[in-house]
Design a protein around this motif. Structure first.
Motif, PDB file in Angstrom:
ATOM      1  N   SER A 163      -3.302   5.472  -2.898  1.00  0.00           N
ATOM      2  CA  SER A 163      -4.339   6.382  -2.407  1.00  0.00           C
ATOM      3  C   SER A 163      -3.703   7.682  -1.947  1.00  0.00           C
ATOM      4  CB  SER A 163      -5.122   5.738  -1.258  1.00  0.00           C
ATOM      5  OG  SER A 163      -4.254   5.416  -0.183  1.00  0.00           O
ATOM      6  N   GLY A 164      -4.528   8.701  -1.768  1.00  0.00           N
ATOM      7  CA  GLY A 164      -4.046   9.983  -1.268  1.00  0.00           C
ATOM      8  C   GLY A 164      -3.825  11.001  -2.368  1.00  0.00           C
ATOM      9  N   THR A 200       0.028  11.311   2.019  1.00  0.00           N
ATOM     10  CA  THR A 200      -0.603  12.102   3.066  1.00  0.00           C
ATOM     11  C   THR A 200       0.062  13.471   3.139  1.00  0.00           C
ATOM     12  OG1 THR A 200       0.900  11.463   4.870  1.00  0.00           O
ATOM     13  CG2 THR A 200      -0.916   9.949   4.359  1.00  0.00           C
ATOM     14  N   ARG A 243       0.841  -1.198   0.000  1.00  0.00           N
ATOM     15  CA  ARG A 243       0.000   0.000   0.000  1.00  0.00           C
ATOM     16  C   ARG A 243       0.873   1.244   0.000  1.00  0.00           C
ATOM     17  NH1 ARG A 243      -2.709  -3.899   2.751  1.00  0.00           N
ATOM     18  NH2 ARG A 243      -4.933  -4.152   2.221  1.00  0.00           N
ATOM     19  N   ASN A 279       0.370   5.272   0.360  1.00  0.00           N
ATOM     20  CA  ASN A 279      -0.607   6.283   0.751  1.00  0.00           C
ATOM     21  C   ASN A 279       0.076   7.643   0.823  1.00  0.00           C
ATOM     22  OD1 ASN A 279      -2.925   7.547   1.646  1.00  0.00           O
ATOM     23  ND2 ASN A 279      -2.616   6.975   3.786  1.00  0.00           N
ATOM     24  N   LEU A 330      -7.024   8.288  -5.594  1.00  0.00           N
ATOM     25  CA  LEU A 330      -5.683   8.818  -5.828  1.00  0.00           C
ATOM     26  C   LEU A 330      -5.755  10.081  -6.676  1.00  0.00           C
ATOM     27  CD1 LEU A 330      -2.541   8.376  -5.643  1.00  0.00           C
ATOM     28  CD2 LEU A 330      -2.749   7.238  -7.879  1.00  0.00           C
TER      29      LEU A 330
END
Length: 404
Positions: free
Chosen positions: A120-121, A84, A80, A82, A143
């Motif tokens: 993601s993010g 942030t 994963r 991510n 994303l």
């Protein structure tokens, strides 16, 4: 002015102004030269829902599409990534799947099979590059990623990248105007690029913007779009969709636009097969003239260098630049189902616009084909073959239409 003429003029204004970008067509010329006051359909990006039914996963390993379904492989290693506000967090790496992070730029190197990477993010200066010995699954799970210096997603794996858009998520990918030079023997041809096959699946939305690369989504192998997604592609510097070894559209709502001179919305260097979905393809660019070679290249909404087939789905095309083509095919075209609408509004000067330009046989035996060309005849094919049994057929100086 009669009511009929007033209606025609208003409809034509609406037609010209409705597009994914501004249209610089000369409205007066278009109105004055509109023979018989034919009112072509309005073709613009369509984001409405499409009932495609279930995506049937082949269970027979001998099926030619079996390996294009990630559901037919187990995915045992889950990584994963991510993005942030505090930086990039990468989890799930192993001794055979390693990741390096430089700012927002993540490089994954894998010698393991059955690897699933989830992204993601949000990041305005980042990218994901994957080196893998095996095919891998890449899921976009909310994303928003921009790489000002090159590809947002770059697969240097020569096997399949399953690009899965997670259900119910909105995703955005973009590149920048200035590309850095990639390492030796590597390519970076657009916002999403893969050395191997790209199979797009899922039930989310994906927007892809190309500002500096050659293409928005590009594969040096083939591209397949499965059912379920809503995809918007806008390329200001090249083609929208491009693949060396074929483009296969089984489904999804696809809105694709190229704004570049001589740009192509969909460009397949090999086969193009449409079996479902709703595709809207738009180009606006002017022709490009190579004075040394005395060669002129025009924009084309759909370009295919080999066999083009359509058995289902909807294909809507608009080409607005000077000399722009709707469909440009070097080989044969066979339409056995579905619906095609083509509108070209570009003038004829240094290049000649055409609704259809087919160097081989253009064969229609089912479905519906509508072609309107504002300034030249709509259908140009070495051979035009129409199967008997059609319900309606019209052939005029600016309009070709047939429906079975």
């Amino acid at each position: 002015m009669t009511k009929v003429l007033r209606y025609s003029m208003l409809a034509l204004v609406a037609f010209v102004m409705a597009s994914c970008v501004n249209d610089d067509s000369d409205l007066n010329v278009l109105i004055q030269e509109n023979p018989g006051r034919i009112i072509p359909p309005v073709i613009e990006f369509d984001y409405s829902d499409l009932d495609e039914g279930m995506d049937i996963i082949p269970s027979d390993p001998d099926d030619e599409t079996y390996n294009d379904y990630w559901e037919n492989s187990p995915w045992t290693t889950n990584v994963r990534v991510n993005y942030t506000a505090e930086g990039v967090k990468v989890t799930g790496t192993t001794t055979r799947v390693k990741a390096t992070v430089e700012g927002g730029h993540v490089t994954v190197r894998s010698t393991a099979s059955r690897v699933h990477i989830t992204l993601s993010g949000e990041c305005s200066d980042g990218s994901v590059k994957v080196y893998s010995d095996y095919k891998f699954k890449l899921t976009l799970n909310g994303l928003d990623l921009t790489n000002p210096h090159g590809a947002a997603i770059n697969s240097q794996c020569r096997k399949t990248m399953y690009l899965n858009v997670a259900q119910g998520t909105a995703n955005r990918l973009a590149d920048g105007e200035g590309y850095i030079t990639p390492p030796d023997e590597e390519d970076m041809k657009g916002t999403v690029f893969s050395e191997g096959q790209i199979v797009v699946s899922g039930n989310g939305s994906l927007d892809v913007y190309c500002n500096g690369g050659h293409h928005a989504i590009a594969s040096d192998d083939y591209l397949r779009f499965r059912k379920g997604n809503k995809i918007k592609i806008e390329s200001r510097s090249g083609n929208g969709i491009r693949a060396k070894d074929g483009v296969f559209i089984d489904g999804s709502v696809i809105n694709v636009c190229s704004l570049k001179d001589a740009g192509k919305a969909i460009n397949s260097k090999d086969r193009l097969a449409i079996t479902g979905g709703r595709i809207t393809a738009i180009t606006t660019g002017a022709p490009v003239i190579d004075t040394e070679l005395a060669d002129t290249t025009s924009a084309a909404a759909v370009k295919c260098d080999s066999l083009m087939t359509m058995t289902g789905g909807t294909l809507r095309i608009k080409s607005m630049g000077e000399g722009g083509k709707g469909i440009k095919a070097k080989g044969n075209v066979v339409i056995s189902g579905g619906s095609i609408e083509i509108v070209t509004t570009g003038i004829k000067d240094k290049a000649s616009p055409k609704g259809v330009k087919c160097d081989g046989e253009f064969k229609i035996d089912a479905g519906r084909v509508y072609v309107y060309c504002a300034h030249t005849s709509p259908m140009h094919a070495a051979t035009l073959t129409l199967a008997p049994g059609y319900k309606d057929y019209v052939s005029k100086s600016r309009l070709f239409s047939i429906e079975y």
